[in-house]
Design a protein around this motif. Sequence first.
Motif, PDB file in Angstrom:
ATOM      1  N   TRP A 163       0.834  -1.213   0.000  1.00  0.00           N
ATOM      2  CA  TRP A 163       0.000   0.000   0.000  1.00  0.00           C
ATOM      3  C   TRP A 163       0.861   1.252   0.000  1.00  0.00           C
ATOM      4  O   TRP A 163       0.605   2.184  -0.752  1.00  0.00           O
ATOM      5  N   ASN A 168       0.277   4.299  -3.272  1.00  0.00           N
ATOM      6  CA  ASN A 168       0.080   5.653  -2.758  1.00  0.00           C
ATOM      7  C   ASN A 168      -0.872   5.665  -1.552  1.00  0.00           C
ATOM      8  O   ASN A 168      -1.719   6.539  -1.423  1.00  0.00           O
ATOM      9  N   ASP A 170      -3.421   4.017  -0.998  1.00  0.00           N
ATOM     10  CA  ASP A 170      -4.835   3.892  -1.368  1.00  0.00           C
ATOM     11  C   ASP A 170      -5.367   2.555  -0.861  1.00  0.00           C
ATOM     12  O   ASP A 170      -5.210   1.510  -1.497  1.00  0.00           O
ATOM     13  N   ARG A 171      -6.028   2.597   0.285  1.00  0.00           N
ATOM     14  CA  ARG A 171      -6.498   1.373   0.930  1.00  0.00           C
ATOM     15  C   ARG A 171      -7.815   0.858   0.347  1.00  0.00           C
ATOM     16  O   ARG A 171      -8.383  -0.094   0.857  1.00  0.00           O
ATOM     17  N   THR A 172      -8.272   1.449  -0.744  1.00  0.00           N
ATOM     18  CA  THR A 172      -9.435   0.892  -1.435  1.00  0.00           C
ATOM     19  C   THR A 172      -9.003  -0.197  -2.412  1.00  0.00           C
ATOM     20  O   THR A 172      -9.832  -0.969  -2.883  1.00  0.00           O
ATOM     21  N   LYS A 173      -7.713  -0.249  -2.724  1.00  0.00           N
ATOM     22  CA  LYS A 173      -7.181  -1.255  -3.646  1.00  0.00           C
ATOM     23  C   LYS A 173      -6.649  -2.437  -2.848  1.00  0.00           C
ATOM     24  O   LYS A 173      -6.089  -2.275  -1.775  1.00  0.00           O
TER      25      LYS A 173
END
Length: 186
Positions: A163, A168, A170-173
Motif C-alpha cells: 500500500w 500511494n 490507497d487502501r481501497t485497492k
Amino acid sequence: ASQIIARIFDAGFYLRQNTEVPEGADPLAHYLESGEALGYKPCQLFDPAWYRRTYDVPATESGYLHHYVSSGERLGYSPSPRFDPVWYAQESGLDLNVECALAHYMQADPLVRAAHAYFSALEYTTRFPDIRNANVDPYEHYINWGIFENRRASENFDANFVWQRYLNKDRTKNPLLLFLEFGHHF
C-alpha cells in the motif's frame, strides 16, 4: 475431464455470485451450458475471462475450464492470479501429469490449504482463531475483508508495504490481488 471439472466447481460460490440462476437448476449444468459464456466463474479461483486474455486461448465449444483441465494446467497456466498450480503441486507433492492441482486444492481442507506462496490458511487461522471458528473460507475472507482489517496471512506478504510503496496508500485497492496479477510491475 468432466469429473475433474465437478471437483473444481463450487456450487455455493456459483449461486452466491449469480443470483439469476433459475431456482432448482443444476448449477454445474447451468455453468457448462451458458454460465461460462456469460462470464460467470465456476469457483473463486478460476476466471474464464482472465484465462482467455492471459493465454490467448481461442473459444471452443467445450469452454475455457475444460481447456484448463485438459491441457492448460500441464502447460503451466494458472486459472487466475489467485492460484499458482505449479507452486501448489510442488508444495503438495502432486504430479501435474497425473492430477489437477486446482481440483486437489478445491477438495482440500480450507483451514490448511494454500493457493500460493503469499497466503497460508494455516498461518491465518492460527493467528486469527475467530476466522477458524467462523466457518468461512480463510482465503476468501482474507482477500475480501481480512487484508483491509490489517490481518496478516503470511510472512511472505506485507500488505502495508505494498500500500505504501506502490499504491500511494490507497487502501481501497487490494494489494495482494494487484501483486498476484502484476507482481513487481505495478
